[in-house]
Design a protein around this motif. Structure first.
Motif, short mmCIF file in Angstrom:
data_model
loop_
_atom_site.label_atom_id
_atom_site.label_comp_id
_atom_site.label_asym_id
_atom_site.label_seq_id
_atom_site.Cartn_x
_atom_site.Cartn_y
_atom_site.Cartn_z
N LEU A 1 3.07 5.83 -4.64
CA LEU A 1 3.00 5.29 -6.54
C LEU A 1 4.13 5.24 -7.73
CD1 LEU A 1 1.05 9.07 -5.70
CD2 LEU A 1 -0.30 7.72 -6.53
N GLY A 2 4.36 4.16 -6.91
CA GLY A 2 5.36 3.43 -7.30
C GLY A 2 6.94 4.04 -8.13
N ASP A 3 7.01 4.71 -7.17
CA ASP A 3 7.91 5.48 -7.36
C ASP A 3 9.66 4.48 -6.57
OD1 ASP A 3 10.98 6.71 -7.85
OD2 ASP A 3 9.10 8.73 -7.60
N TRP A 4 9.96 3.98 -7.38
CA TRP A 4 11.22 2.56 -6.75
C TRP A 4 11.83 3.47 -6.43
CZ3 TRP A 4 9.12 -1.27 -5.25
CH2 TRP A 4 8.06 -2.06 -6.14
N ARG A 5 12.53 4.98 -7.17
CA ARG A 5 13.56 5.62 -6.71
C ARG A 5 13.51 6.00 -5.35
NH1 ARG A 5 15.66 8.08 -12.40
NH2 ARG A 5 13.94 9.68 -11.35
N ALA B 1 1.01 -0.81 0.22
CA ALA B 1 -0.04 0.07 0.02
C ALA B 1 1.62 1.62 -0.20
CB ALA B 1 -0.85 0.25 0.99
N PHE B 2 1.73 1.56 0.73
CA PHE B 2 3.10 2.80 0.74
C PHE B 2 3.20 3.14 -0.47
CE2 PHE B 2 7.38 3.88 1.71
CZ PHE B 2 6.84 4.93 2.04
N VAL B 3 4.21 1.54 -1.63
CA VAL B 3 4.61 1.69 -2.82
C VAL B 3 3.43 1.93 -3.83
CG1 VAL B 3 6.02 0.24 -4.32
CG2 VAL B 3 6.81 -0.08 -2.30
N VAL C 1 14.06 4.34 1.85
CA VAL C 1 15.03 2.79 2.73
C VAL C 1 15.95 3.21 3.22
CG1 VAL C 1 15.69 1.16 2.45
CG2 VAL C 1 13.81 1.33 1.56
N ILE C 2 16.93 4.27 2.43
CA ILE C 2 18.15 4.71 2.87
C ILE C 2 18.52 6.02 4.04
CG2 ILE C 2 20.35 5.55 2.18
CD1 ILE C 2 19.68 3.80 -1.13
N GLU C 3 17.81 7.08 3.86
CA GLU C 3 17.73 8.27 4.10
C GLU C 3 16.82 8.62 5.91
OE1 GLU C 3 17.49 11.86 1.82
OE2 GLU C 3 18.84 10.23 0.52
N ARG C 4 15.60 7.59 5.60
CA ARG C 4 14.53 7.63 6.52
C ARG C 4 14.59 6.76 7.18
NH1 ARG C 4 14.55 12.12 5.07
NH2 ARG C 4 14.42 13.00 3.00
N PRO C 5 15.01 7.01 8.23
CA PRO C 5 15.58 5.95 9.59
C PRO C 5 14.23 5.37 9.53
CG PRO C 5 15.95 8.24 10.81
CD PRO C 5 15.39 7.96 8.99
N TYR C 6 12.70 5.64 10.14
CA TYR C 6 11.91 4.93 9.62
C TYR C 6 11.64 3.90 8.84
CZ TYR C 6 7.98 7.61 8.07
OH TYR C 6 6.87 7.35 6.45
#
Lengths: 273, 219
Positions: free
Chosen positions: B101-105, B94-96, B111-116
């Motif tokens: 909206l499917g923005d994989w980049r 649901a998040f992706v 994933v790399i920058e946001r600790p949560y």
């Protein structure tokens, strides 16, 4: 109820409107709960009549205005503004209101005036979030916000009494709220009962809760991320279903830079976020 | 194989139903507009709470089985664990799909920058590994290592509420309650308690021993 107004202004923003149904059913108003659906569900009984707004502090002419008095004294116009939430979603909303500067000019700020402080209604009987910390997101109510005097006097800064041609629904901050389109949504304080002109920077609710995450200025700025999420883009809530939303690039000052950047000429926006 | 309509069968059936019905409820709420004008956050939050609740049940099963002397309860643990994974997969999807909206980049950089997000992703990867290795043949093949791997669920029980805590705007008490609940569930495990006590004793011993060592031999 319908609200008469004349003229509609977009300030160069041609984005299509967010449907009314979405504007009134997706709200942050922690006085009624922290979920987006809580305000619509729990605010309907809010009694907005009679309602007075008090203006005091560093002014020559303090006063107390009923909503009817405000409507009689200040003609309404429509302002179509972007609303960018600090949580990285956004809407485009047709507000009805009048510039805050008109009310301030009537009150005549003194030479010592430097800021303007705002306060939301505090009424735990009517606002369930104020009765229990667990419901109200741990906020120390009443909710307070503030602007510099220059920001408050800016022609874009609106006191709004309606949207989509009608009086404000309770969940959107009835009967009167602030709208500051170049700042994150939490600056646009709802259901105002007090406006105080001050000689120093007033405390603001989110800043008090987490100063390293929510600054006093809270100008929309894609270059300064929230410590826990990115502010570079936003999800625009528009027409259509779940998959029709768009992720768009966030603009500095929410796209109102040409009108407001002069206010911040001498300010390091990365430090004063 | 004959189907036995015994208490385990009915308990399992009840659990499947209890875990599946909220998804139907969610679907109907979103469809009918009762989830608000922009149900994305509602959806993600609802599914996230589903992870925490199914995980709480999963982790309660072994202490309950011991306390109630009903060892057979353990046989429902895999089912509950797989429902936890199901909710986690839907939460991430649901998040992706709806938020990014499917923005994989963007997903990668978040994933790399946001600790949560990092913490949440780590928890998901652990759950994924546990789900893949949940069939009996995997258990047999991994032997002793299977047990070690599946203790990863205790890490998920801490990472999940932390991810929740860091994801809210601020000042919310709810995530703290979940975190303490999960810590309590972990402390229901005797081996974990023993390990903690042992570790604490060792630390204290070292702390009290240090001054004596520093002063050298008194003779």
């Amino acid at each position: 109820t319908p609200l008469p107004y004349s003229g509609s202004h977009r300030f160069g923003i041609e984005d299509p409107l967010t449907p009314e149904q979405k504007v009134i059913s997706h709200n942050n108003f922690y006085e009624f709960g922290t979920a987006k659906t809580d305000p619509q569900q729990h605010a309907q009984e809010l009694s907005t009549e009679p309602w007075h707004i008090e203006i005091s502090g560093e002014v020559a002419r303090p006063g107390r205005y009923s909503v009817a008095q405000l409507l009689a004294q200040f003609p309404l116009e429509e302002r179509i503004y972007r609303m960018r939430c600090v949580e990285a979603w956004s809407m485009v909303i047709p507000w009805l209101g009048f510039p805050l500067s008109q009310l301030l000019e009537t009150a005549q700020p003194s030479s010592r005036a430097s800021h303007v402080a705002f306060e939301t209604l505090y009424d735990p009987k009517q606002m369930r979030g104020q009765r229990a910390r667990g419901i109200g997101g741990g906020i120390d109510f009443p909710y307070v916000e503030g602007l510099t005097l220059a920001e408050a006097m800016h022609p874009l800064t609106l006191l709004s009494l309606g949207l989509y041609g009608k009086t404000l629904p309770p969940q959107n901050g009835a009967p009167i709220r602030l709208v500051v389109p170049w700042k994150y949504g939490f600056k646009s304080i709802k259901s105002i009962v007090r406006i105080r002109v001050t000689a120093e920077q007033p405390p603001t609710t989110w800043n008090q809760l987490a100063a390293h995450e929510y600054g006093f200025y809270a100008n929309v700025n894609p270059a300064v991320d929230h410590p826990r999420w990115s502010q570079a883009s936003e999800r625009r809530i528009g027409e259509g279903g779940l998959l029709s939303a768009k992720r768009i690039a966030t603009e500095p000052f929410n796209g109102y830079g040409e009108f407001v950047e002069d206010l911040y000429r001498d300010l390091d926006l990365a430090r004063h976020f | 194989m004959t189907l036995k309509f015994d208490r385990i069968f009915w308990l399992k059936a009840g659990m499947h139903l209890a875990c599946a019905l909220p998804l139907l409820y969610l679907y109907l709420r979103v469809q009918s507009g009762a989830a608000g004008g922009d149900p994305v956050q509602y959806l993600i939050h609802f599914l996230g709470m589903g992870i925490l609740h199914t995980l709480a049940v999963t982790l309660s099963l072994s202490p309950l089985a011991r306390r109630l002397r009903m060892g057979w309860l353990i046989r429902t643990r895999r089912l509950m664990g797989l429902w936890t994974f199901t909710y986690a997969a839907l939460h991430l999807a649901a998040f992706v799909v709806f938020d990014l909206l499917g923005d994989w980049r963007l997903l990668l950089s978040e994933v790399i920058e946001r600790p949560y997000i990092t913490v949440g992703m780590l928890a998901f990867v652990i759950l994924l590994l546990l789900a893949i290795t949940s069939p009996m043949w995997a258990q047999r093949k991994l032997g002793r290592r299977w047990q070690a791997l599946h203790r990863g669920v205790y890490l998920v029980a801490l990472l999940g509420p932390i991810h929740f805590w860091w994801s809210v705007k601020s000042g919310d008490l709810e995530p703290a309650l979940y975190l303490s609940g999960f810590v309590a569930l972990l402390l229901c495990r005797p081996w974990l308690r023993r390990g903690l006590v042992k570790g604490w004793r060792r630390l204290r011993l070292r702390a009290t021993a240090t001054p004596w060592v520093d002063q050298g031999d008194p003779k």
